[in-house]
Design a protein around this motif. Sequence first.
Motif, PDB file in Angstrom:
ATOM      1  N   THR A  16       0.819  -1.222   0.000  1.00 37.80           N
ATOM      2  CA  THR A  16       0.000   0.000   0.000  1.00 37.80           C
ATOM      3  C   THR A  16       0.848   1.266   0.000  1.00 37.80           C
ATOM      4  O   THR A  16       0.313   2.373   0.164  1.00 37.80           O
ATOM      5  CB  THR A  16      -0.913   0.016   1.235  1.00 37.80           C
ATOM      6  N   ALA A  17       2.166   1.114  -0.171  1.00 33.28           N
ATOM      7  CA  ALA A  17       3.070   2.264  -0.053  1.00 33.28           C
ATOM      8  C   ALA A  17       2.711   3.387  -1.017  1.00 33.28           C
ATOM      9  O   ALA A  17       2.395   3.156  -2.184  1.00 33.28           O
ATOM     10  CB  ALA A  17       4.503   1.816  -0.289  1.00 33.28           C
ATOM     11  N   THR A  18       2.774   4.595  -0.504  1.00 31.56           N
ATOM     12  CA  THR A  18       2.573   5.801  -1.322  1.00 31.56           C
ATOM     13  C   THR A  18       3.875   6.577  -1.485  1.00 31.56           C
ATOM     14  O   THR A  18       3.952   7.506  -2.278  1.00 31.56           O
ATOM     15  CB  THR A  18       1.536   6.722  -0.664  1.00 31.56           C
ATOM     16  N   HIS A  19       4.906   6.192  -0.687  1.00 33.83           N
ATOM     17  CA  HIS A  19       6.190   6.869  -0.712  1.00 33.83           C
ATOM     18  C   HIS A  19       7.300   5.820  -0.649  1.00 33.83           C
ATOM     19  O   HIS A  19       7.057   4.666  -0.310  1.00 33.83           O
ATOM     20  CB  HIS A  19       6.328   7.833   0.470  1.00 33.83           C
ATOM     21  N   ASP A  88      19.771   5.592 -14.258  1.00 33.64           N
ATOM     22  CA  ASP A  88      18.824   4.743 -14.990  1.00 33.64           C
ATOM     23  C   ASP A  88      17.950   3.946 -14.026  1.00 33.64           C
ATOM     24  O   ASP A  88      16.743   3.805 -14.235  1.00 33.64           O
ATOM     25  CB  ASP A  88      19.585   3.775 -15.913  1.00 33.64           C
ATOM     26  N   THR A  89      18.564   3.420 -12.973  1.00 32.60           N
ATOM     27  CA  THR A  89      17.804   2.659 -11.972  1.00 32.60           C
ATOM     28  C   THR A  89      16.783   3.552 -11.274  1.00 32.60           C
ATOM     29  O   THR A  89      15.620   3.174 -11.109  1.00 32.60           O
ATOM     30  CB  THR A  89      18.759   2.025 -10.948  1.00 32.60           C
ATOM     31  N   LEU A  90      17.205   4.739 -10.863  1.00 31.14           N
ATOM     32  CA  LEU A  90      16.292   5.643 -10.153  1.00 31.14           C
ATOM     33  C   LEU A  90      15.108   6.038 -11.027  1.00 31.14           C
ATOM     34  O   LEU A  90      13.970   6.140 -10.548  1.00 31.14           O
ATOM     35  CB  LEU A  90      17.050   6.889  -9.688  1.00 31.14           C
ATOM     36  N   LYS A  91      15.353   6.249 -12.298  1.00 33.38           N
ATOM     37  CA  LYS A  91      14.265   6.609 -13.215  1.00 33.38           C
ATOM     38  C   LYS A  91      13.216   5.503 -13.301  1.00 33.38           C
ATOM     39  O   LYS A  91      12.025   5.773 -13.464  1.00 33.38           O
ATOM     40  CB  LYS A  91      14.828   6.913 -14.603  1.00 33.38           C
ATOM     41  N   LYS A  92      13.654   4.254 -13.187  1.00 33.59           N
ATOM     42  CA  LYS A  92      12.723   3.126 -13.271  1.00 33.59           C
ATOM     43  C   LYS A  92      11.846   3.009 -12.028  1.00 33.59           C
ATOM     44  O   LYS A  92      10.838   2.306 -12.046  1.00 33.59           O
ATOM     45  CB  LYS A  92      13.492   1.828 -13.530  1.00 33.59           C
ATOM     46  N   PHE A  93      12.239   3.684 -10.951  1.00 34.66           N
ATOM     47  CA  PHE A  93      11.401   3.709  -9.753  1.00 34.66           C
ATOM     48  C   PHE A  93      10.311   4.784  -9.837  1.00 34.66           C
ATOM     49  O   PHE A  93       9.492   4.897  -8.926  1.00 34.66           O
ATOM     50  CB  PHE A  93      12.256   3.945  -8.506  1.00 34.66           C
ATOM     51  N   ASP A  94      10.322   5.576 -10.885  1.00 37.85           N
ATOM     52  CA  ASP A  94       9.303   6.614 -11.064  1.00 37.85           C
ATOM     53  C   ASP A  94       8.067   5.971 -11.688  1.00 37.85           C
ATOM     54  O   ASP A  94       7.948   5.859 -12.904  1.00 37.85           O
ATOM     55  CB  ASP A  94       9.857   7.718 -11.967  1.00 37.85           C
ATOM     56  N   THR A  95       7.154   5.523 -10.845  1.00 39.78           N
ATOM     57  CA  THR A  95       5.990   4.760 -11.308  1.00 39.78           C
ATOM     58  C   THR A  95       4.689   5.490 -10.980  1.00 39.78           C
ATOM     59  O   THR A  95       4.681   6.477 -10.240  1.00 39.78           O
ATOM     60  CB  THR A  95       5.957   3.373 -10.635  1.00 39.78           C
ATOM     61  N   ASP A  96       3.598   4.979 -11.517  1.00 35.47           N
ATOM     62  CA  ASP A  96       2.287   5.572 -11.226  1.00 35.47           C
ATOM     63  C   ASP A  96       1.942   5.427  -9.743  1.00 35.47           C
ATOM     64  O   ASP A  96       1.321   6.314  -9.151  1.00 35.47           O
ATOM     65  CB  ASP A  96       1.203   4.899 -12.078  1.00 35.47           C
ATOM     66  N   GLN A  97       2.344   4.309  -9.151  1.00 38.61           N
ATOM     67  CA  GLN A  97       2.021   4.092  -7.737  1.00 38.61           C
ATOM     68  C   GLN A  97       2.846   5.003  -6.825  1.00 38.61           C
ATOM     69  O   GLN A  97       2.323   5.604  -5.882  1.00 38.61           O
ATOM     70  CB  GLN A  97       2.271   2.636  -7.340  1.00 38.61           C
ATOM     71  N   ILE A  98       4.143   5.100  -7.100  1.00 39.75           N
ATOM     72  CA  ILE A  98       5.028   5.953  -6.307  1.00 39.75           C
ATOM     73  C   ILE A  98       5.908   6.752  -7.266  1.00 39.75           C
ATOM     74  O   ILE A  98       6.804   6.194  -7.897  1.00 39.75           O
ATOM     75  CB  ILE A  98       5.910   5.136  -5.347  1.00 39.75           C
TER      76      ILE A  98
END
Length: 205
Positions: A16-19, A88-98
């Motif tokens: 359920t993470a938002t951050h 590149d890795t950090l960019k892949k953590f930019d998702t709709d959920q978080i």
Amino acid sequence: MKYDIDHEFVGISSQTATHRIILLHGWGADADDLLTLGKEIIEKINLDFEVISLRASGLHPSGLGRQWYQLYPHDWEGAEVEVNKLLDTLKKFDTDQISIEKTILLGFSQGAAMAIDAGFKLRLGLIVACSGYPHPNWAPGEKCPPLIVSHGLFDEVVPIDASRIIHEMVRSKSSKFCELIEFDGSHQIDSGLIDFISSNINNFF
């Protein structure tokens, strides 16, 4: 939770993470080194966080632990390669959920140098640089993320002037939140840092 990234990691997941908080360990440590710190931070903050602690690609020359790039002598070209890989890795953590804007990037020592170099190219919610230093060609842009810099007054591994330089460079470029915490200690993470982050969390999210 699975991510299609080029770094191994350990974490504390939340469906359920938002951050999110992403941790970058120091030279000679490993991905699990900062997990306890990450857990203590999210327990203090009244937001639903997941924790990701990334593992540096390189093996430390001692054969124990990892390194983001070679030190002694410093391999700054290798550092640039690893910064781009981390980016590149950090960019892949930019998702709709978080989104990346709801992410804290915290690094210690060599991990702090990586955090400011890669992190300042992104719209992170917060960067925390503990006992770190700037890479030779690093310069903050005008659109800097909020930043907390923490460094021990008696650090014999990375002199405190390194963090003072980071703080001064960012303050000269950006009006965003930028705080330098100097504490009585050596090459370590300040015990009061968690309280400082939690008490200022509304400045970032």
